[in-house]
Enzyme design. Structure first.
Site, PDB file in Angstrom:
ATOM      1  N   VAL A  82       0.728  -1.046  -0.115  1.00  0.00           N
ATOM      2  CA  VAL A  82      -0.238   0.064   0.100  1.00  0.00           C
ATOM      3  C   VAL A  82       0.643   1.467  -0.021  1.00  0.00           C
ATOM      4  O   VAL A  82       1.626   1.214   0.921  1.00  0.00           O
ATOM      5  CB  VAL A  82      -0.921   0.066   1.288  1.00  0.00           C
ATOM      6  CG1 VAL A  82      -1.832   1.280   1.101  1.00  0.00           C
ATOM      7  CG2 VAL A  82      -1.879  -1.100   1.088  1.00  0.00           C
ATOM      8  N   SER A  83       0.740   2.192  -0.937  1.00  0.00           N
ATOM      9  CA  SER A  83       1.365   3.371  -1.096  1.00  0.00           C
ATOM     10  C   SER A  83       0.688   4.403  -1.634  1.00  0.00           C
ATOM     11  O   SER A  83      -0.127   3.980  -2.658  1.00  0.00           O
ATOM     12  CB  SER A  83       2.770   3.051  -1.772  1.00  0.00           C
ATOM     13  OG  SER A  83       2.666   2.888  -3.003  1.00  0.00           O
ATOM     14  N   VAL A  84       0.956   5.798  -1.356  1.00  0.00           N
ATOM     15  CA  VAL A  84       0.498   6.899  -2.163  1.00  0.00           C
ATOM     16  C   VAL A  84       1.827   7.704  -2.449  1.00  0.00           C
ATOM     17  O   VAL A  84       2.291   8.226  -1.636  1.00  0.00           O
ATOM     18  CB  VAL A  84      -0.755   7.375  -1.321  1.00  0.00           C
ATOM     19  CG1 VAL A  84      -1.189   8.840  -2.070  1.00  0.00           C
ATOM     20  CG2 VAL A  84      -1.696   6.688  -1.122  1.00  0.00           C
ATOM     21  N   ARG A  90      -3.345  13.491   0.876  1.00  0.00           N
ATOM     22  CA  ARG A  90      -4.111  14.294   1.406  1.00  0.00           C
ATOM     23  C   ARG A  90      -5.445  14.565   0.356  1.00  0.00           C
ATOM     24  O   ARG A  90      -5.833  15.734   0.425  1.00  0.00           O
ATOM     25  CB  ARG A  90      -3.762  15.731   2.045  1.00  0.00           C
ATOM     26  CG  ARG A  90      -2.557  15.418   2.859  1.00  0.00           C
ATOM     27  CD  ARG A  90      -2.954  14.929   4.308  1.00  0.00           C
ATOM     28  NE  ARG A  90      -2.080  14.615   5.165  1.00  0.00           N
ATOM     29  CZ  ARG A  90      -1.970  13.675   6.214  1.00  0.00           C
ATOM     30  NH1 ARG A  90      -2.904  13.066   6.439  1.00  0.00           N
ATOM     31  NH2 ARG A  90      -1.230  13.762   7.010  1.00  0.00           N
ATOM     32  N   ARG A  91      -5.324  13.717  -0.649  1.00  0.00           N
ATOM     33  CA  ARG A  91      -6.316  13.843  -1.676  1.00  0.00           C
ATOM     34  C   ARG A  91      -7.270  12.528  -1.760  1.00  0.00           C
ATOM     35  O   ARG A  91      -8.060  12.475  -2.701  1.00  0.00           O
ATOM     36  CB  ARG A  91      -5.675  14.198  -3.031  1.00  0.00           C
ATOM     37  CG  ARG A  91      -4.828  15.214  -3.018  1.00  0.00           C
ATOM     38  CD  ARG A  91      -4.116  15.303  -4.428  1.00  0.00           C
ATOM     39  NE  ARG A  91      -4.833  15.281  -5.757  1.00  0.00           N
ATOM     40  CZ  ARG A  91      -4.311  15.331  -6.904  1.00  0.00           C
ATOM     41  NH1 ARG A  91      -3.064  15.559  -7.060  1.00  0.00           N
ATOM     42  NH2 ARG A  91      -5.384  15.234  -7.786  1.00  0.00           N
ATOM     43  N   VAL A  93      -6.777   9.341  -1.764  1.00  0.00           N
ATOM     44  CA  VAL A  93      -6.302   8.379  -2.721  1.00  0.00           C
ATOM     45  C   VAL A  93      -6.305   6.975  -1.765  1.00  0.00           C
ATOM     46  O   VAL A  93      -6.960   5.751  -2.076  1.00  0.00           O
ATOM     47  CB  VAL A  93      -4.953   8.475  -3.363  1.00  0.00           C
ATOM     48  CG1 VAL A  93      -4.641   7.341  -3.997  1.00  0.00           C
ATOM     49  CG2 VAL A  93      -5.072   9.587  -4.349  1.00  0.00           C
ATOM     50  N   LEU A  94      -5.801   7.207  -0.593  1.00  0.00           N
ATOM     51  CA  LEU A  94      -5.887   6.137   0.313  1.00  0.00           C
ATOM     52  C   LEU A  94      -6.839   5.424   0.717  1.00  0.00           C
ATOM     53  O   LEU A  94      -7.360   4.102   0.589  1.00  0.00           O
ATOM     54  CB  LEU A  94      -4.650   6.235   1.578  1.00  0.00           C
ATOM     55  CG  LEU A  94      -4.860   5.214   2.516  1.00  0.00           C
ATOM     56  CD1 LEU A  94      -4.193   3.907   2.037  1.00  0.00           C
ATOM     57  CD2 LEU A  94      -3.944   5.524   3.913  1.00  0.00           C
ATOM     58  N   TYR A 123      -4.199   2.636   9.961  1.00  0.00           N
ATOM     59  CA  TYR A 123      -5.306   1.754   9.593  1.00  0.00           C
ATOM     60  C   TYR A 123      -6.452   1.675  10.633  1.00  0.00           C
ATOM     61  O   TYR A 123      -7.389   1.096  10.316  1.00  0.00           O
ATOM     62  CB  TYR A 123      -4.680   0.353   9.463  1.00  0.00           C
ATOM     63  CG  TYR A 123      -3.836   0.340   7.999  1.00  0.00           C
ATOM     64  CD1 TYR A 123      -4.587   0.545   6.685  1.00  0.00           C
ATOM     65  CD2 TYR A 123      -2.418   0.778   8.404  1.00  0.00           C
ATOM     66  CE1 TYR A 123      -3.619   0.576   5.643  1.00  0.00           C
ATOM     67  CE2 TYR A 123      -1.652   0.649   7.174  1.00  0.00           C
ATOM     68  CZ  TYR A 123      -2.342   0.714   5.814  1.00  0.00           C
ATOM     69  OH  TYR A 123      -1.563   0.641   4.608  1.00  0.00           O
ATOM     70  N   PHE A 409       4.334  -9.689   5.090  1.00  0.00           N
ATOM     71  CA  PHE A 409       4.079  -9.757   3.502  1.00  0.00           C
ATOM     72  C   PHE A 409       3.759  -8.628   2.813  1.00  0.00           C
ATOM     73  O   PHE A 409       3.156  -8.550   1.913  1.00  0.00           O
ATOM     74  CB  PHE A 409       2.746 -10.869   3.468  1.00  0.00           C
ATOM     75  CG  PHE A 409       1.633 -10.202   4.425  1.00  0.00           C
ATOM     76  CD1 PHE A 409       0.725  -9.337   3.861  1.00  0.00           C
ATOM     77  CD2 PHE A 409       1.552 -10.794   5.733  1.00  0.00           C
ATOM     78  CE1 PHE A 409      -0.369  -9.047   4.571  1.00  0.00           C
ATOM     79  CE2 PHE A 409       0.486 -10.608   6.465  1.00  0.00           C
ATOM     80  CZ  PHE A 409      -0.552  -9.548   6.120  1.00  0.00           C
TER      81      PHE A 409
END
Length: 409
Positions: A82-84, A90-91, A93-94, A123, A409
């Site tokens: 998981v990455s942005v 702050r848009r 996306v996540l 999370y 993982f």
């Protein structure tokens, strides 16, 4: 431009994974690592976020089974990669990727989603709770000693090439999977992960070494480790870094630890991920010599609350109505009657008065039996609405062995 979310195409993997590497600092993986993750990525279960032709977000989901109290292996999505992009923080996306992913997991019929976090704070807002912890230790092996149990003379140790005994060691690991909650049943190909040994990851230590424990000619345990020689005016200061240790019985386990403590020209053993109730704590003569540290391990998210709670057993009989708050997966919100015991469980919708009030995050944390509902209540995260309901449920959710995730993982 509008951000487009869609399933990853195999032809896009190099670009997608490269953007993941960039988000985590821009240091490229070794070729053998990259090749392994390419082979393990399930593209149809992976998401890319695209701003025009640029990949600005990544998220994957491996197919796992997770062992739960009672011994069942419950289908789970292993959320990963998981990455942005730093340019697109702050848009939303996540949040968009997490929304799409949990909807997908529900559609796949998998009751759980699990992950490990680079930053634990991220999370919780998506309903993930810290369900396991991992124990790290830096052990003084000059003053520390292992107390060997009866029968240790029947165990023979020998060095072996890592690749020569890979199949036998994997068989030992597979037999251990159902012994405690939190362990992963994996698809073919994952047996290659513990064998990765890129020179850049050794931090000046030796290539990975392997010692196997045998009884009556059968491999019953193994230890994989690195040896980093060190010298000072006062003498040798070598350090053993443990990669993996597994054994089929307590005697073989103790013999392997005793070997690690006694390697010539070394003064420390460093281990970065052991269970919270590791027998090592009771084998070593002085636990103060171990410099123990604790950090978060596996995060658990109940995607299908009813199915997840029915999939495990309960340590003692329990009959409790849970009033669950779940804003991110609203299909879980509301009241559920959980009845269960060591033989099985039922979890159904109800209109009965609630006994406990909590969120999906707290249920995820307590699900594998390593975090008590009472401890969460002490932090104000679970509310008791019927006297004694908290104590009854907290004991029932417990596990004899601490849950543990052996590898990331």
């Amino acid at each position: 431009m509008t951000i487009e979310l869609r399933a990853l195409r195999q032809a896009e993997w190099d670009d997608w994974y490269g953007k993941l590497e960039l988000a985590f600092g821009g240091v490229a993986d070794a070729p053998e690592e990259r090749e392994l993750w390419d082979s393990l990525t399930e593209t149809e279960r992976s998401i890319g976020a695209w701003d025009g032709g640029d990949c600005v977000g990544t998220a994957g989901a491996f197919s796992f089974g997770v062992s739960v109290p009672g011994g069942a292996m419950v289908p789970a999505a292993g959320v990963t990669m998981v990455s942005v992009a730093a340019t697109h923080r702050r848009r939303g996306v996540l949040t968009s990727m997490m929304r799409r992913q949990l909807d997908d997991v529900r559609g796949w019929g998998e009751p759980l989603a699990v992950l490990t976090a680079s930053e634990p704070e991220i999370y919780g807002r998506f309903g993930y709770g810290v369900a396991t912890q991992q124990l790290s230790a830096t052990i003084d092996t000059v003053q520390g000693r292992i107390s060997l149990p009866q029968g240790s003379d029947a165990v023979r140790l020998r060095f072996a090439k890592v690749e020569d005994v890979a199949q036998e060691c994997e068989a030992v690991y597979v037999r251990s999977i159902g012994t405690r909650p939190g362990m992963l049943a994996r698809r073919p190909g994952w047996e290659r992960l513990p064998l990765l040994d890129p020179p850049g990851g050794r931090e000046g230590a030796s290539p990975m070494q392997c010692v196997v424990a045998e009884r009556d000619g059968e491999i019953v345990g193994f230890a994989r480790f690195h040896n980093k020689p060190g010298w000072e005016a006062r003498g040798p200061q070598g350090v053993i870094t443990l990669r993996q240790i597994e054994a089929l019985d307590p005697v073989a386990y103790a013999v392997l630890w005793n070997f690690l403590f006694g390697i010539d020209l070394t003064v420390q053993v460093v281990t970065r991920n052991r269970p919270m109730d590791d027998p090592l704590l009771h084998l070593v003569n002085d636990v103060r010599r171990c410099e123990l540290r604790v950090r978060d391990g596996l995060f658990v998210r109940l995607v299908d609350l009813g199915a997840a709670l029915e999939a495990r057993t309960y340590r003692t009989p329990v009959d409790v109505v849970l009033d669950v708050d779940d804003a991110f997966c609203p299909w879980n919100a509301g009241r559920w009657r959980l009845t269960g015991d060591p033989k099985g469980a039922s979890c159904k919708r109800t209109e009965d008065d609630p006994d406990l009030a909590l969120s999906a995050r707290e249920l995820g944390a307590a699900y594998l039996g390593g975090v008590t509902l009472s401890a969460l209540a002490g932090a104000g995260r679970v509310r008791e609405l019927r006297p004694r309901a908290l104590a009854e449920a907290s004991v029932a959710f417990g596990s004899d062995l601490a849950p543990w995730l052996p590898h990331g993982f």
